[in-house]
Scaffold this motif. Structure first.
Motif, PDB file in Angstrom:
ATOM      1  N   GLY A   7     131.885  -0.545  61.888  1.00 17.39           N
ATOM      2  CA  GLY A   7     132.915  -0.987  63.099  1.00 17.39           C
ATOM      3  C   GLY A   7     132.088  -1.157  64.462  1.00 17.39           C
ATOM      4  N   ASP A 117     132.255   5.817  59.087  1.00 16.43           N
ATOM      5  CA  ASP A 117     133.461   5.494  58.488  1.00 16.43           C
ATOM      6  C   ASP A 117     133.254   6.656  57.652  1.00 16.43           C
ATOM      7  OD1 ASP A 117     135.009   4.818  56.207  1.00 16.43           O
ATOM      8  OD2 ASP A 117     134.208   2.747  55.927  1.00 16.43           O
ATOM      9  N   ASN A 145     135.785   6.360  62.782  1.00 14.82           N
ATOM     10  CA  ASN A 145     136.374   5.220  62.878  1.00 14.82           C
ATOM     11  C   ASN A 145     137.278   4.832  61.613  1.00 14.82           C
ATOM     12  OD1 ASN A 145     137.063   2.814  64.397  1.00 14.82           O
ATOM     13  ND2 ASN A 145     135.506   1.532  63.510  1.00 14.82           N
ATOM     14  N   LYS A 146     137.987   3.912  61.885  1.00 13.83           N
ATOM     15  CA  LYS A 146     138.817   3.581  60.637  1.00 13.83           C
ATOM     16  C   LYS A 146     139.617   4.716  60.041  1.00 13.83           C
ATOM     17  CE  LYS A 146     135.568  -0.223  59.520  1.00 13.83           C
ATOM     18  NZ  LYS A 146     134.920  -0.887  58.304  1.00 13.83           N
ATOM     19  N   ASP A 148     142.746   5.052  60.032  1.00 12.11           N
ATOM     20  CA  ASP A 148     143.651   4.646  59.281  1.00 12.11           C
ATOM     21  C   ASP A 148     143.486   4.434  57.619  1.00 12.11           C
ATOM     22  OD1 ASP A 148     142.102   2.612  59.972  1.00 12.11           O
ATOM     23  OD2 ASP A 148     143.460   1.151  59.774  1.00 12.11           O
ATOM     24  N   LEU A 149     142.424   4.504  57.363  1.00 13.83           N
ATOM     25  CA  LEU A 149     141.957   4.479  55.881  1.00 13.83           C
ATOM     26  C   LEU A 149     141.642   5.539  55.389  1.00 13.83           C
ATOM     27  CD1 LEU A 149     140.109   0.899  56.227  1.00 13.83           C
ATOM     28  CD2 LEU A 149     142.081   1.297  55.698  1.00 13.83           C
ATOM     29  N   VAL A 176     140.802   4.187  65.444  1.00 15.20           N
ATOM     30  CA  VAL A 176     141.109   3.157  64.536  1.00 15.20           C
ATOM     31  C   VAL A 176     140.575   1.865  65.236  1.00 15.20           C
ATOM     32  CG1 VAL A 176     142.738   4.375  63.337  1.00 15.20           C
ATOM     33  CG2 VAL A 176     143.530   2.992  65.092  1.00 15.20           C
ATOM     34  N   GLN A 177     140.104   0.892  64.628  1.00 12.80           N
ATOM     35  CA  GLN A 177     139.852  -0.429  65.228  1.00 12.80           C
ATOM     36  C   GLN A 177     138.853  -0.175  66.386  1.00 12.80           C
ATOM     37  OE1 GLN A 177     140.821  -3.513  63.946  1.00 12.80           O
ATOM     38  NE2 GLN A 177     141.490  -2.387  62.211  1.00 12.80           N
TER      39      GLN A 177
END
Length: 317
Positions: A7, A117, A145-146, A148-149, A176-177
């Motif tokens: 990201g 990630d 990062n990410k 939310d996943l 996130v993002q």
């Protein structure tokens, strides 16, 4: 910095949105492939961009890198220079170059930020990769990062990596993002951080002529078992959006990144781990694509892309 798909591009775009109105920022973009996708994305956002394509900065840390930095400093005179290395790059030689020699007197190098990630931390293909390990080791700010996943196991693995880092990270965060705090850019760099693989990437990369841009002979780059295939399309090429989406979405690759003019407008296509995101964007100079894969030649994809062209997109500029 950060490995493929962590990201980085989204994070830099978010940082650029936080730029003080009275400051001038520039971005030095390094991409593994010969085709500059991130540079086009940053330029479309209005950023001042200089690209060093066709390999990682650690392998191009000589004349091309020095020339790119010098040109930005002398021609643009930015208040801040953000550097985005390729996800396949090793950061040690880049950092050594920035804090030593000629640049030592003209640059104030601050904290390095690494995005991770967390889902990759359970995969030995990543955790045994020299670049992945040392991107984390040499960072001052480590960001998951990410989130939310990520599941609980991935979060715990990230916390373990962060806690076992020595010296301790200046900042450990989750987001996130690519939502980074712009204040992190002014944190002090810790020169005591050491690479576990300081001799990584001593060899150069296999490259071909960067001006050879026919669609049926995509630009190719190879290193560490990864292959990059990219192409830049004629200026007024217009792609059928639905056909393009149908072609790219099911592709299996480590990374797909593209910017296309379509009959529905300009879009950025971004695929990691088989998940494709498509977002509208401002017009770019050309449509272009880069596919990074561990598989064999993907020239069939570029032939199929040529069949997605429908007409001129000049009315979309």
């Amino acid at each position: 910095m950060g490995f493929l798909g962590s990201g980085k591009t989204t994070a830099i775009l978010n940082l650029l949105k936080q730029k003080p109105a009275d400051e001038k920022w520039a971005v030095l973009v390094n991409e593994f492939g010969q085709v500059g996708i991130d540079g086009a994305i940053f330029a479309a956002s209005g950023a001042i961009v200089k690209e060093v394509p066709g390999g990682c900065l650690c392998c191009a840390v000589g004349l091309p890198f020095q020339v790119a930095v010098n040109r930005l400093l002398t021609e643009v005179k930015p208040d801040r220079l953000l550097i985005e290395p390729t996800g396949l790059g090793h950061p040690k030689r880049v950092l050594d170059r920035l804090v030593g020699g000629h640049f030592q007197t003209v640059l104030d190098v601050r904290a390095s930020i690494c995005l991770v990630d967390t889902r990759k931390l359970g995969d030995s293909r990543y955790t045994s990769h020299e670049n992945f390990v040392d991107q984390i080791a040499l960072s001052d700010v480590l960001v998951a990062n990410k989130m939310d996943l990520a599941d609980k196991a991935a979060t715990q693995l990230f916390e373990r990596w962060a806690n076992e880092s020595h010296p301790r990270k200046t900042v450990v965060a989750q987001t996130v993002q690519g939502q980074l705090d712009v204040a992190w850019l002014d944190l002090t760099r810790n020169p005591e951080r050491q690479a576990s693989f300081p001799d990584a990437h001593q060899a150069g990369l296999i490259q071909i002529d960067a001006d050879y841009r026919r669609m049926n002979s995509p630009l190719q780059n190879t290193a560490d078992g990864y292959q990059s295939y990219g192409a830049v399309f004629p200026k007024h090429s217009c792609f059928d959006y639905e056909h393009l989406k149908g072609l790219l979405s099911p592709l299996e690759a480590e990374r797909i990144k593209a910017i296309f003019a379509t009959n529905k407008g300009w879009f950025i296509f971004n695929a990691v781990d088989g998940v494709m995101t498509i977002v509208p964007c401002k017009p770019s100079a050309n449509s272009r694509i880069e596919i990074i894969t561990t598989q064999n030649n993907r020239q069939d994809i570029f032939l199929a892309l040529s069949h997605c062209i429908v007409n001129s997109c000049s009315d979309l500029d």
